[in-house]
Write an enzyme that holds these catalytic residues in place. Structure first.
Site, mmCIF file in Angstrom:
data_model
loop_
_atom_site.group_PDB
_atom_site.id
_atom_site.type_symbol
_atom_site.label_atom_id
_atom_site.label_comp_id
_atom_site.label_asym_id
_atom_site.label_seq_id
_atom_site.Cartn_x
_atom_site.Cartn_y
_atom_site.Cartn_z
ATOM 1 N N ALA A 83 0.856 -1.187 0.000
ATOM 2 C CA ALA A 83 0.000 0.000 0.000
ATOM 3 C C ALA A 83 0.898 1.245 0.000
ATOM 4 O O ALA A 83 2.087 1.157 0.306
ATOM 5 C CB ALA A 83 -0.906 -0.008 1.223
ATOM 6 N N GLN A 85 1.115 3.476 2.091
ATOM 7 C CA GLN A 85 1.691 3.708 3.422
ATOM 8 C C GLN A 85 2.311 2.437 3.999
ATOM 9 O O GLN A 85 2.382 2.252 5.221
ATOM 10 C CB GLN A 85 0.637 4.275 4.380
ATOM 11 C CG GLN A 85 0.295 5.733 4.130
ATOM 12 C CD GLN A 85 1.488 6.675 4.283
ATOM 13 O OE1 GLN A 85 2.581 6.286 4.676
ATOM 14 N NE2 GLN A 85 1.286 7.942 3.961
ATOM 15 N N SER A 86 2.769 1.548 3.142
ATOM 16 C CA SER A 86 3.323 0.273 3.608
ATOM 17 C C SER A 86 4.620 0.453 4.406
ATOM 18 O O SER A 86 5.572 1.083 3.933
ATOM 19 C CB SER A 86 3.598 -0.616 2.392
ATOM 20 O OG SER A 86 4.447 -1.673 2.752
ATOM 21 N N ASN A 87 4.660 -0.153 5.588
ATOM 22 C CA ASN A 87 5.900 -0.177 6.378
ATOM 23 C C ASN A 87 6.925 -1.088 5.720
ATOM 24 O O ASN A 87 8.117 -0.809 5.717
ATOM 25 C CB ASN A 87 5.624 -0.713 7.788
ATOM 26 C CG ASN A 87 4.616 0.130 8.521
ATOM 27 O OD1 ASN A 87 4.835 1.320 8.721
ATOM 28 N ND2 ASN A 87 3.502 -0.468 8.919
ATOM 29 N N VAL A 89 7.349 -1.709 2.605
ATOM 30 C CA VAL A 89 7.967 -1.055 1.454
ATOM 31 C C VAL A 89 9.051 -0.070 1.922
ATOM 32 O O VAL A 89 10.176 -0.072 1.416
ATOM 33 C CB VAL A 89 6.876 -0.355 0.613
ATOM 34 C CG1 VAL A 89 7.484 0.637 -0.359
ATOM 35 C CG2 VAL A 89 6.030 -1.389 -0.130
#
Ligand SMILES: Cc1ncc(COP(=O)(O)O)c(C=O)c1O
Length: 371
Positions: A83, A85-87, A89
């Site tokens: 997403a 806001q992916s952590n 990533v």
């Protein structure tokens, strides 16, 4: 479980090879005030302090194993997905940069980023100089968005490879058997910390999203021969618990096989409960209450997408008597607090509800010289 068994488990995992990206063992300490309030021994393992940057989290353990393979294969580029806001990533970008590799990101916009006001993990991705591709999510989960765009990624990778680059591909959440091996090691590390303190653990709680953390913990528990603890995954995603149970057991078995052990995990090895609330990346009022509760009792921050919902799930089960009085409970803090600074659609009433905070009303605040 014996020290020998822990040493053997470590040996097996060591054969897989990894690079060092985090600071381990992560801190492990008691939450004194909540323990006293509920008549239990509540401890917390701080995966939020795992990383080389201020913004660590549970993905660093996975990335130690994954990027070792990338380096061994001579890769110079890392593709990953999540997403906006992916952590996972963002942590992949930090790890790729440390390894001298270029991060390429495909991100599903469950929440649309605002032009001119890029926040939280997406802001960090940009500071890290990642190549960012944002895909419309159109009500789909990140997994569905990525599935629908698989051909685009394949073409992009093929083009880079035709130009002489070598691409390492990390699926959503880094939840492959190699990635999950990081949490098999994390479980062994936790047992070592418990042993050194002369303690045994009755319950372990973690957030569950792409399943790699819980699968790795389950594999670690089997490798270490720990039959005692009940491991509970608090689901924060959309799928139903039965689907998660199959996915976790399958991935735990693939991880065990990778480590040269018998694939003996079954859904009976862990418990699952859904604490997604209204949806993934959607604010969950009761979870936000517990984010405030943890901050106000122990001074610790969790996030509204993963660790806060998992903490809420654990507190809900404690309040409902699903934890034996006097038992030792461990909460795995998987990080993610950067999401506290993300879009209001994610943060919800943590930022919008000022009820009960008269001290925040400028008109009633004391003059500054009274501080
Ligand atoms: C902060 C945080 N906690 C927990 C999880 C869930 O871990 P897993 O995807 O391995 O189930 C994630 C996954 O992205 C996360 O970012």
């Amino acid at each position: 479980m014996t020290t020998d068994r822990l040493t053997q488990a470590r040996e097996k995992l060591k054969r897989l090879g990894k690079i060092s990206l985090g600071f381990y063992p992560t801190p492990f300490h008691k939450l004194e005030r909540i323990s006293e309030e509920f008549g239990i021994n509540l401890w917390i393992k701080r995966e939020d302090f795992s990383g080389a940057s201020l913004f660590g989290g549970n993905k660093i353990r996975k990335l130690e194993y994954l990027l070792k393979e990338a380096r061994d294969q001579g890769c110079d580029t890392v593709f990953t997905y999540g997403a906006t806001q992916s952590n996972h990533v963002m942590q992949t970008c930090t790890a790729a940069r440390r390894c001298g590799m270029r991060p390429v990101l495909y991100l599903g916009a469950i929440v649309e980023p605002r032009a001119g006001d890029v926040r939280a993990n997406l802001l960090l991705d940009r500071i890290l100089g990642a190549e960012v591709h944002i895909l419309p999510s159109e009500g789909r989960s990140t997994k569905e968005t990525m599935k629908a765009n698989a051909e685009v990624f394949a073409r992009h990778r093929a083009q880079l490879e035709s130009e002489g680059h070598k691409v390492y591909d990390i699926p959503i959440g880094g939840s492959t058997p190699r990635g999950a091996a990081g949490f098999a090691e994390g479980y062994v590390e936790l047992l070592e910390q418990l042993r050194d303190k002369g303690m045994t653990m009755d319950y372990l709680y973690t957030a569950t999203g792409s399943c790699g953390t819980l699968a790795g913990l389950t594999a670690g528990r089997i490798l270490a021969g720990d039959a005692h603890a009940v491991v509970r995954g608090m689901i924060v995603g959309k799928k139903d618990p039965a689907t998660y149970a199959g996915d976790v057991a399958r991935l735990a078995n693939e991880t065990l096989m990778l480590a040269g052990a018998e694939p003996q995990a079954t859904p009976a090895d862990f418990e699952l409960a859904s604490y997604t609330g209204p949806g993934y990346e959607k604010p969950y009022h009761e979870a936000n209450d517990d984010i405030r509760y943890l901050a106000r009792t122990e001074g610790i921050f969790t996030d509204p997408v993963y660790s806060g919902k998992a903490f809420h799930g654990m507190m809900d089960q404690i309040r409902k008597g699903m934890v034996r009085p006097g038992s030792t409970v461990v909460f795995l803090h998987t990080g993610g607090a950067t999401a506290l600074f993300s879009e209001p659609e994610i943060v919800g009433d943590l930022s919008s509800d000022m009820a009960g905070y008269p001290q925040n009303d400028i008109k009633t605040a004391p003059p500054s010289d009274s501080f």
